[in-house]
Design a protein around this motif. Sequence first.
Motif, PDB file in Angstrom:
ATOM      1  N   PRO A  12       7.932   1.523  -9.657  1.00  0.00           N
ATOM      2  CA  PRO A  12       6.542   0.957  -9.077  1.00  0.00           C
ATOM      3  C   PRO A  12       6.095  -0.193  -9.510  1.00  0.00           C
ATOM      4  O   PRO A  12       6.530  -0.790 -10.788  1.00  0.00           O
ATOM      5  CB  PRO A  12       5.557   2.042 -10.241  1.00  0.00           C
ATOM      6  N   LEU A  14       2.947  -2.365  -7.846  1.00  0.00           N
ATOM      7  CA  LEU A  14       1.546  -2.835  -8.011  1.00  0.00           C
ATOM      8  C   LEU A  14       0.881  -1.876  -6.974  1.00  0.00           C
ATOM      9  O   LEU A  14       1.662  -1.474  -5.973  1.00  0.00           O
ATOM     10  CB  LEU A  14       1.382  -4.422  -7.841  1.00  0.00           C
ATOM     11  N   PRO A  15      -0.392  -1.912  -7.201  1.00  0.00           N
ATOM     12  CA  PRO A  15      -1.141  -1.344  -5.733  1.00  0.00           C
ATOM     13  C   PRO A  15      -0.913  -1.903  -4.812  1.00  0.00           C
ATOM     14  O   PRO A  15      -1.128  -3.231  -4.627  1.00  0.00           O
ATOM     15  CB  PRO A  15      -2.442  -1.062  -6.562  1.00  0.00           C
ATOM     16  N   GLU A  18      -3.254  -4.863  -3.722  1.00  0.00           N
ATOM     17  CA  GLU A  18      -3.166  -6.000  -4.336  1.00  0.00           C
ATOM     18  C   GLU A  18      -2.189  -7.318  -3.595  1.00  0.00           C
ATOM     19  O   GLU A  18      -2.378  -8.304  -3.843  1.00  0.00           O
ATOM     20  CB  GLU A  18      -2.533  -5.894  -5.766  1.00  0.00           C
ATOM     21  N   ILE A  98       5.768   2.963  -0.099  1.00  0.00           N
ATOM     22  CA  ILE A  98       4.279   3.183  -0.648  1.00  0.00           C
ATOM     23  C   ILE A  98       4.227   4.624  -1.242  1.00  0.00           C
ATOM     24  O   ILE A  98       4.360   5.574  -0.363  1.00  0.00           O
ATOM     25  CB  ILE A  98       3.345   2.609   0.250  1.00  0.00           C
ATOM     26  N   ASN A 100       1.474   7.097  -3.005  1.00  0.00           N
ATOM     27  CA  ASN A 100       0.158   7.313  -3.568  1.00  0.00           C
ATOM     28  C   ASN A 100      -0.533   5.974  -3.914  1.00  0.00           C
ATOM     29  O   ASN A 100      -0.867   5.496  -4.960  1.00  0.00           O
ATOM     30  CB  ASN A 100      -0.024   8.019  -5.015  1.00  0.00           C
ATOM     31  N   MET A 102       0.762   3.133  -4.104  1.00  0.00           N
ATOM     32  CA  MET A 102       1.379   2.069  -5.119  1.00  0.00           C
ATOM     33  C   MET A 102       2.982   1.573  -4.372  1.00  0.00           C
ATOM     34  O   MET A 102       3.596   2.508  -3.908  1.00  0.00           O
ATOM     35  CB  MET A 102       1.952   2.923  -6.372  1.00  0.00           C
ATOM     36  N   GLU A 104       6.362   0.409  -4.314  1.00  0.00           N
ATOM     37  CA  GLU A 104       7.597   0.796  -5.123  1.00  0.00           C
ATOM     38  C   GLU A 104       8.903   0.026  -4.495  1.00  0.00           C
ATOM     39  O   GLU A 104       8.874  -0.233  -3.262  1.00  0.00           O
ATOM     40  CB  GLU A 104       7.915   2.225  -5.258  1.00  0.00           C
TER      41      GLU A 104
END
Length: 111
Positions: A12, A14-15, A18, A98, A100, A102, A104
């Motif tokens: 993971p 970052l969201p 971002e 991606i 949830n 996030m 990865e």
Amino acid sequence: MEKEDIADAFIPVLPVGELVPAKVRVVELAGRKVALGLGGSGVFAFEDRCSHAASSFAAGRVIGECLVCPMHGARFDTRTGACVSAPYSPLRSFETRIVNGMVEVALAPRI
């Protein structure tokens, strides 16, 4: 986790919110610098090292499906890492997903 398992695992980062369209974000994962961005086909991840002059993509930009090197303007396909503007080597790319919301990244290189 065994050392070889880290290369195959998704990490993971970052969201996804971002990541800013047309901008490149450089992160460090397991001691490697990785350039992330949003291409027309989704999130991409490449080794943060242009194959022409080993420069960082931190100040680079994304135009459509191309990652543009800030040093000399070399363009790389965000889907494959192939250089589309000059006779440079392709970039080392990493699989992304991606989960949830996030981003990865799997550090096992695609090429």
